[in-house]
Design an enzyme around this catalytic site. Sequence first.
Site, mmCIF file in Angstrom:
data_model
loop_
_atom_site.group_PDB
_atom_site.id
_atom_site.type_symbol
_atom_site.label_atom_id
_atom_site.label_comp_id
_atom_site.label_asym_id
_atom_site.label_seq_id
_atom_site.Cartn_x
_atom_site.Cartn_y
_atom_site.Cartn_z
ATOM 1 N N ASP A 1 3.476 -31.033 -10.901
ATOM 2 C CA ASP A 1 4.771 -31.156 -10.211
ATOM 3 C C ASP A 1 5.745 -32.069 -10.965
ATOM 4 O O ASP A 1 6.938 -31.773 -11.050
ATOM 5 C CB ASP A 1 4.557 -31.722 -8.796
ATOM 6 C CG ASP A 1 3.873 -30.697 -7.893
ATOM 7 O OD1 ASP A 1 3.639 -31.008 -6.713
ATOM 8 O OD2 ASP A 1 3.587 -29.581 -8.384
ATOM 9 N N LYS B 1 -2.911 -6.835 7.376
ATOM 10 C CA LYS B 1 -1.672 -6.809 8.177
ATOM 11 C C LYS B 1 -1.244 -8.263 8.421
ATOM 12 O O LYS B 1 -1.763 -8.950 9.287
ATOM 13 C CB LYS B 1 -1.897 -6.087 9.502
ATOM 14 C CG LYS B 1 -0.606 -5.854 10.281
ATOM 15 C CD LYS B 1 -0.823 -4.941 11.490
ATOM 16 C CE LYS B 1 0.480 -4.672 12.224
ATOM 17 N NZ LYS B 1 1.133 -5.904 12.753
HETATM 18 N N1 LIG Z 1 2.495 -6.635 8.383
HETATM 19 C C1 LIG Z 1 2.060 -6.082 7.243
HETATM 20 O O1 LIG Z 1 1.341 -6.704 6.474
HETATM 21 C C2 LIG Z 1 2.487 -4.688 6.924
HETATM 22 C C3 LIG Z 1 3.415 -4.050 7.748
HETATM 23 C C4 LIG Z 1 3.831 -2.741 7.442
HETATM 24 C C5 LIG Z 1 4.791 -2.018 8.241
HETATM 25 O O2 LIG Z 1 5.314 -2.551 9.264
HETATM 26 C C6 LIG Z 1 5.122 -0.664 7.848
HETATM 27 C C7 LIG Z 1 6.016 0.103 8.599
HETATM 28 C C8 LIG Z 1 6.280 1.403 8.156
HETATM 29 F F1 LIG Z 1 7.113 2.181 8.867
HETATM 30 C C9 LIG Z 1 5.706 1.935 7.013
HETATM 31 C C10 LIG Z 1 4.825 1.159 6.266
HETATM 32 C C11 LIG Z 1 4.535 -0.124 6.694
HETATM 33 O O3 LIG Z 1 3.652 -0.868 5.937
HETATM 34 C C12 LIG Z 1 3.293 -2.122 6.288
HETATM 35 N N2 LIG Z 1 2.406 -2.742 5.493
HETATM 36 C C13 LIG Z 1 1.990 -3.999 5.779
HETATM 37 N N3 LIG Z 1 1.100 -4.590 4.926
#
Ligand SMILES: NC(=O)c1cc2c(=O)c3cc(F)ccc3oc2nc1N
Length: 332
Positions: free
Chosen positions: A39, A120
């Site tokens: 840093d 997700k």
């Molecule tokens: N929260 C997430 O990590 C995440 C969210 C979405 C989406 O909301 C999403 C919505 C769509 F219409 C299409 C692909 C998507 O792909 C996504 N991929 C992710 N990894």
Amino acid sequence: MAQAPLTLAEATDKAKELRAQLNQYSHEYYVADKPTVEDYVYDRLYKELSDIETEYPDLITSDSPTQRVGGKILQGFEKVTHEVQMYSLNDGFSKEDIYDFDERVQKLAGKPVSYCCELKIDGLAISLKYENGKFIQGATRGDGTVGENITENLKTVKSIPLELKKPISVEVRGECYMPKQSFVNLNKEREEAGQDVFANPRNAAAGSLRQLDTSMVAKRNLSTFLYTVADFGPMTAQTQYDALNELSEIGFRTNPEKKLCQTIDEVWAYIEEYHEKRSELPYEIDGIVIKTNEFTIQDELGFTVKAPRWAIAYKFPPEEAQTIVEEIEWTI
Ligand SMILES: NC(=O)c1cc2c(=O)c3cc(F)ccc3oc2nc1N
């Protein structure tokens, strides 16, 4: 010994060199998670650039790291209309839901399909627009058609590049989130200050991005994982898996835990693996996103009014928030 003041020409060259060096160090630290300097090295160069910009304000550029600290007080957030709708995902809650999804997709596609599986991330969906490589607009999902312009706040999020590695015009989407550790630290500060604490990192991220004082946002240590290219521009990926790699190549932070699965059995194994690993991750996930990998199949399957037919979000049963905080506090 104080240095002789730089001429404008010397200052111009020096500022350009310092910006490039500092942005490289920042990319390594905040995007690649592979810092190469301590840093104090960064801080010394940052002060050198900041002193030059104080001496010669005309040398300040939009991609200067000094623009990350915020300091603007916004009056509010303007509305932004998404040219490409920002859909939500259909949810699945059981193994049966996931196998039913696979059956539907294979029937619609008329052939076996491969899936790109991603964690997700439990944050806030954002859309980022770049013109000739420069970050020009950041927005929330809103209702999918109209979101809020939070560009000034997103400029303070260090993992969001202010300038791409290539001067291309694209729109990308992803998740802005607050790491678990930052969430615990922030709530400790708020508790000590007699303020309300946030219920979970997602609420903390959302609350941070709604701040009208951008210097507050800069202190919240928000991060991002990008996962979708909305307007392709010159990008060439033909599958979701390759698109994630391409997003990383042009400067975005993407999640390393993705997996290409040839069968739904492999998808289910991935779901079980990360249900186990969930509590060890430094950020919160609320499930797994499963997408048909080939863009040609995504185009064939298309969208319902609400969501893509070619993706599903498997939702983990909610973890008690207390366990998360207790687990982290134990690790401090
Ligand atoms: N929260 C997430 O990590 C995440 C969210 C979405 C989406 O909301 C999403 C919505 C769509 F219409 C299409 C692909 C998507 O792909 C996504 N991929 C992710 N990894």
